[in-house]
Design an enzyme around this catalytic site. Sequence first.
Site, short mmCIF file in Angstrom:
data_model
loop_
_atom_site.label_atom_id
_atom_site.label_comp_id
_atom_site.label_asym_id
_atom_site.label_seq_id
_atom_site.Cartn_x
_atom_site.Cartn_y
_atom_site.Cartn_z
N SER A 29 0.85 -1.19 0.00
CA SER A 29 0.00 0.00 0.00
C SER A 29 0.89 1.24 0.00
O SER A 29 1.95 1.25 0.65
CB SER A 29 -0.88 0.01 1.25
OG SER A 29 -1.47 1.30 1.43
N TYR A 85 -2.88 -1.43 9.92
CA TYR A 85 -2.80 -1.72 8.48
C TYR A 85 -1.45 -1.32 7.90
O TYR A 85 -0.81 -2.08 7.17
CB TYR A 85 -3.94 -0.98 7.78
CG TYR A 85 -4.00 -1.12 6.28
CD1 TYR A 85 -4.55 -2.26 5.69
CD2 TYR A 85 -3.55 -0.11 5.43
CE1 TYR A 85 -4.64 -2.38 4.31
CE2 TYR A 85 -3.63 -0.22 4.06
CZ TYR A 85 -4.18 -1.36 3.50
OH TYR A 85 -4.27 -1.48 2.13
N LYS A 101 1.32 -3.76 6.26
CA LYS A 101 1.74 -3.60 4.86
C LYS A 101 3.24 -3.31 4.76
O LYS A 101 3.89 -3.75 3.81
CB LYS A 101 0.93 -2.50 4.18
CG LYS A 101 -0.53 -2.86 3.95
CD LYS A 101 -0.67 -4.03 2.99
CE LYS A 101 -2.11 -4.20 2.49
NZ LYS A 101 -2.24 -5.37 1.60
N1 LIG Z 1 -8.28 -0.09 -3.01
C1 LIG Z 1 -7.25 0.67 -2.63
O1 LIG Z 1 -7.28 1.90 -2.75
C2 LIG Z 1 -6.02 0.02 -2.06
C3 LIG Z 1 -4.93 0.84 -1.76
C4 LIG Z 1 -3.77 0.28 -1.26
C5 LIG Z 1 -3.70 -1.09 -1.06
N2 LIG Z 1 -4.78 -1.88 -1.34
C6 LIG Z 1 -4.65 -3.32 -1.12
O2 LIG Z 1 -5.00 -4.00 -2.31
C7 LIG Z 1 -5.51 -5.30 -1.98
C8 LIG Z 1 -6.85 -5.50 -2.65
O3 LIG Z 1 -7.75 -4.53 -2.11
P1 LIG Z 1 -9.12 -4.15 -2.83
O4 LIG Z 1 -9.25 -2.69 -2.77
O5 LIG Z 1 -9.24 -4.88 -4.11
O6 LIG Z 1 -10.15 -4.76 -1.72
P2 LIG Z 1 -11.48 -5.58 -1.85
O7 LIG Z 1 -12.09 -5.52 -0.48
O8 LIG Z 1 -12.28 -5.15 -3.01
O9 LIG Z 1 -10.97 -7.07 -2.12
C9 LIG Z 1 -10.27 -7.78 -1.14
C10 LIG Z 1 -10.59 -9.25 -1.29
O10 LIG Z 1 -9.82 -9.96 -0.30
C11 LIG Z 1 -10.65 -10.94 0.28
N3 LIG Z 1 -10.18 -11.26 1.61
C12 LIG Z 1 -10.21 -10.46 2.72
N4 LIG Z 1 -9.72 -11.12 3.77
C13 LIG Z 1 -9.36 -12.35 3.32
C14 LIG Z 1 -8.81 -13.49 3.95
N5 LIG Z 1 -8.53 -13.49 5.25
N6 LIG Z 1 -8.57 -14.60 3.20
C15 LIG Z 1 -8.85 -14.61 1.87
N7 LIG Z 1 -9.40 -13.56 1.23
C16 LIG Z 1 -9.65 -12.45 1.95
C17 LIG Z 1 -12.05 -10.31 0.31
O11 LIG Z 1 -13.06 -11.29 0.45
C18 LIG Z 1 -12.07 -9.59 -1.03
O12 LIG Z 1 -12.57 -10.42 -2.05
C19 LIG Z 1 -5.58 -5.35 -0.44
O13 LIG Z 1 -4.44 -6.02 0.05
C20 LIG Z 1 -5.54 -3.89 -0.05
O14 LIG Z 1 -5.03 -3.71 1.24
C21 LIG Z 1 -5.94 -1.36 -1.83
#
Ligand SMILES: NC(=O)c1ccc[n+]([C@@H]2O[C@H](COP(=O)([O-])OP(=O)(O)OC[C@H]3O[C@@H](n4cnc5c(N)ncnc54)[C@H](O)[C@@H]3O)[C@@H](O)[C@H]2O)c1
Length: 246
Positions: free
Chosen positions: A138, A151, A155
């Site tokens: 992140s 978080y 990360k």
């Molecule tokens: N969206 C953003 O702006 C952003 C920014 C920085 C980092 N991220 C990171 O990107 C990654 C994806 O995030 P996203 O925005 O697509 O989120 P999202 O919530 O749309 O998708 C996350 C997925 O992970 C699954 N998940 C959660 N906990 C789990 C577990 N214990 N075991 C298996 N699956 C699990 C959820 O069911 C979901 O399908 C994450 O690691 C998040 O921290 C996202």
Amino acid sequence: MGRVAIVTGGASGIGQAIVRKLAQAGNAVAVLDLDADAALAEAKEVEAAGGTALGLPADVADREAVDAAVSRVAAELGRPTIVVNSAGMSLHRSFLELTTEMFEKIVRINLSGTFNVCHASLPHLLEEGWGRIINISSSSVHSGVPRMSSYVAAKAGVVGLTKTLSLEFADRGVTANAVAPGSVDTPMLRRTIGAGDIPQGFLPPVGRLGVPDDMANAVAFLASDEAGYITGQHWSINGGRSTSSW
Ligand SMILES: NC(=O)c1ccc[n+]([C@@H]2O[C@H](COP(=O)([O-])OP(=O)(O)OC[C@H]3O[C@@H](n4cnc5c(N)ncnc54)[C@H](O)[C@@H]3O)[C@@H](O)[C@H]2O)c1
């Protein structure tokens, strides 16, 4: 490419876009997600589009479940050689309101989950003598973010883990890199904005939020043969945003 990939968190947002991109590139893809229905539905979606996929309901924080899931991938799709850890969960809570249980839960999902999947899969990558590990971190780790200590700590741990893996396995055909998304329009970000945890209307310098495909394009490149000389990197894909302080 014709390889076998495991994508955690593959049923939603960034992970889902990665699943689709890797499948379009000719890889068989295991969609590992806590949301069982969504994992199975995503695998069906890939198959309907002409690809090969396996829905794998599992919690990345549960080592036994991860071991069983990786074994199923090897048995049903073949030896996995591309591992993408996108499963994650964020938490906005002021430091003093945070409990040990909350802190540990976020670390367990984001960091221990990444460890579990890398650790369970690596023997396959090493056996093949070719592998790609891509962990989603992140942009928040660059500056810290108020009310996100669990978080951001988890990360930052993912970045350290990735860099160390890159060095331990550099001479065995396996690369390990992390991708740091900025703000990407996914269900996670919409929940965060909906809860008032980040300001509505915030945009990075390029003038738009990221879309999941912006991340998937970078991940697909890192997963390719062409990226074989890139390892131990933490790649920011963030529309020009250099800090996460709003
Ligand atoms: N969206 C953003 O702006 C952003 C920014 C920085 C980092 N991220 C990171 O990107 C990654 C994806 O995030 P996203 O925005 O697509 O989120 P999202 O919530 O749309 O998708 C996350 C997925 O992970 C699954 N998940 C959660 N906990 C789990 C577990 N214990 N075991 C298996 N699956 C699990 C959820 O069911 C979901 O399908 C994450 O690691 C998040 O921290 C996202």
